[in-house]
Design an enzyme around this catalytic site. Structure first.
Site, PDB file in Angstrom:
ATOM      1  N   HIS A 122      29.856  43.599  50.038  1.00 12.44           N
ATOM      2  CA  HIS A 122      30.183  43.908  48.642  1.00 12.44           C
ATOM      3  C   HIS A 122      29.463  42.956  47.716  1.00 12.44           C
ATOM      4  CE1 HIS A 122      32.524  45.403  45.237  1.00 12.44           C
ATOM      5  NE2 HIS A 122      32.539  44.146  44.844  1.00 12.44           N
ATOM      6  N   ASP A 201      43.858  50.937  41.566  1.00 12.25           N
ATOM      7  CA  ASP A 201      42.789  50.085  41.047  1.00 12.25           C
ATOM      8  C   ASP A 201      41.895  50.852  40.084  1.00 12.25           C
ATOM      9  OD1 ASP A 201      40.857  47.781  41.016  1.00 12.25           O
ATOM     10  OD2 ASP A 201      39.587  49.327  41.898  1.00 12.25           O
ATOM     11  N   ARG A 208      41.542  48.121  31.990  1.00  8.95           N
ATOM     12  CA  ARG A 208      40.975  46.777  31.771  1.00  8.95           C
ATOM     13  C   ARG A 208      39.676  46.859  30.993  1.00  8.95           C
ATOM     14  NH1 ARG A 208      39.955  44.641  37.401  1.00  8.95           N
ATOM     15  NH2 ARG A 208      39.064  42.865  36.285  1.00  8.95           N
ATOM     16  N   SER A 223      41.018  43.627  42.464  1.00  7.12           N
ATOM     17  CA  SER A 223      40.324  44.906  42.342  1.00  7.12           C
ATOM     18  C   SER A 223      39.346  45.110  43.499  1.00  7.12           C
ATOM     19  CB  SER A 223      39.582  44.960  41.000  1.00  7.12           C
ATOM     20  OG  SER A 223      38.807  46.137  40.906  1.00  7.12           O
ATOM     21  N   LYS A 227      40.062  47.612  47.306  1.00  4.57           N
ATOM     22  CA  LYS A 227      39.167  48.678  47.779  1.00  4.57           C
ATOM     23  C   LYS A 227      38.611  48.350  49.158  1.00  4.57           C
ATOM     24  CE  LYS A 227      36.530  48.717  44.027  1.00  4.57           C
ATOM     25  NZ  LYS A 227      37.196  48.028  42.913  1.00  4.57           N
TER      26      LYS A 227
END
Length: 470
Positions: A122, A201, A208, A223, A227
């Site tokens: 990620h 999320d 947000r 967040s 995921k």
């Protein structure tokens, strides 16, 4: 339990319980399934309204979240929808093209090799960040299955899903069985995050984004990790960006975020490693969806050397191989390099494109081109001192390569090609960058580009690409 009381508790900087956080998340997504009664005076199953969640988020911005609160928020969002079971994935060998796993039917998971560790990667987001598109085939070609869900971009940062969508015919939406079978067949598949993965999320992030509550370490960590945990991988390599084009502007902030995400992973029995990487300058020479895919293919096919993205991709790939148990880190670096230089990673990328419906003509991908290509010429001579990633990324968005809002449509051919990088010498009148666009008004893109590029008489110190690891 009432949202009002929980918000007041957070406003007064008192730590929330697991149950209170679950109530907020479930209530906001309508998962509490509360009956409408005269006593409760609820008007819908969504017990927590937009304005109440916004108030909670703002209280969090001011007072922060404790370690326990971050963990409970992460888990509540991760379990707000489906948690994928990737156990059907099995060992995928580098010579899989010659194995009997080639023609898998739906749910045909039997008689495969023993399970391997499934490692995910990620990035916290950047400009010209095409690293997933290099890392995934490098790792897959080295024999570790890559089953990845990626997202779309927003604002000045690009999204892997948008880049892949620029490939004619490429399908980013597959059902679970199709996804798993492609990974078992060729070792690699990248698809979009399904609506059932961490839906809380998705809804909270949208709020947000419109309430100036994005840049909080606890909220960012929750967040991302909600995921990742819901996507079912066993281990994670986290590329935490630092600099002008990143959420984390300082190395200190980035370390805090990295440590928080690693702790969440370990609390769930998962392995994680974070690499802090420089995002002061755009990565590579291309910013924009099809332009970045073209650059990726040139690197994978060994037609072009792009130093920064190659260095970072190989290091991230090596760490993924290490977490998958493919040897010590030095051995894994050698495996990643061989995967790239032998062009096995290039073949793996094309195999994924073909498996997911992408159009290949003679083994090549034919991309469209923007009708306008406008060069920006230097007004002075000297050395490129800096290229502000956020300014250049926003300029690319203005040209059509990104979204200012989630509902905006992307022009896949739009973007910017950098003709110079930091440290390069430029003569007066020489091309600094080239706009690719189908739009007519370029004034804002030019303004941002001039703000983003600094030229001076002294040769600058080279940017350090890898700032550290945790």
């Amino acid at each position: 339990m009432r949202a009002y009381d929980i918000i007041m508790k957070k406003r007064n900087n008192t730590e929330l319980t697991k149950e209170e956080i679950q109530f907020l998340v479930n209530g906001y997504t309508g998962a509490n399934k509360l009956e409408i009664t005269q006593e409760s005076r609820l008007v819908s199953k969504q017990a927590v309204k937009d304005e109440q969640m916004a108030a909670f988020l703002m209280a969090t911005m001011f007072n922060g979240l404790s370690k326990d609160e971050i963990y409970h928020l992460t888990m509540a969002m991760a379990h707000s929808g489906e948690v994928l079971d990737l156990s059907p994935l099995r060992g995928v060998l580098s010579n899989i093209e010659n194995s009997d796993q080639k023609n898998l039917g739906e749910k045909n998971y039997e008689n495969l090799a023993p399970p391997q560790t499934v490692v995910d990667k990620h990035s916290t987001g950047g400009v010209g960040d095409k690293l997933t598109l290099l890392v995934a085939p490098i790792v897959a070609a080295a024999g570790v299955p890559v089953a990845k869900m990626s997202g779309a971009g927003l604002g000045h940062t690009g999204g892997t899903l948008d880049k892949l969508s620029s490939i004619p015919g490429f399908k980013t939406e597959l059902n679970f069985d199709e996804f798993i079978n492609i990974v078992n067949k060729i070792g690699l598949s990248i698809i979009g995050q399904t609506k059932d993965i961490a839906p809380a999320d998705k809804k909270i992030y949208a709020l947000r984004d419109t309430t100036a509550t994005v840049d909080n370490i606890g909220l960012i960590a929750a967040s991302i990790m909600s995921k990742k945990l819901a996507s079912g991988a066993d281990a994670f390599v986290l590329d935490v960006k630092v600099g002008s084009g990143a959420f984390m502007k300082s190395e200190e902030e980035a370390k805090k975020l990295a440590i928080t995400m690693i702790e969440i992973a370990e609390q769930n029995g998962k392995k994680a490693k974070a690499i802090l990487t420089n995002m002061d300058e755009p990565l590579g020479f291309s910013i924009g969806n099809s332009l970045e895919i073209i650059e990726v293919l040139e690197v994978l096919e060994r037609k072009k050397e792009v130093k920064d993205i190659e260095i970072l991709s190989l290091e991230l790939s090596a760490n993924m191989l290490f977490l998958a148990g493919k040897g010590d880190l030095e051995s894994c670096r050698a495996q990643a390099l061989e995967s790239l230089t032998s062009k096995k990673a290039y073949k793996k990328f094309l195999a994924m494109v073909e498996a997911q419906g992408g159009s290949l003509n003679g083994g090549k991908i034919n991309f469209g081109e923007a009708k306008n290509k406008i060069e920006l010429h230097s007004k002075e001579e000297g050395y490129i001192q800096s290229i502000n990633a956020e300014k250049i990324g926003t300029a690319a968005m203005v040209l059509g390569a990104g979204r200012a809002a989630k509902e905006d449509k992307i022009d896949y051919t739009a973007g910017i090609i950098l003709n110079k990088k930091v440290g390069d010498y430029v003569s007066k009148g020489e091309t600094l960058l080239t706009f690719h666009t189908n739009r007519g008004d370029l004034e804002e893109a030019e303004r941002l580009s001039w703000l983003g590029i600094k030229i001076g008489t002294e040769s600058p110190i080279s940017n350090q690409l890898i700032l550290g690891s945790l």
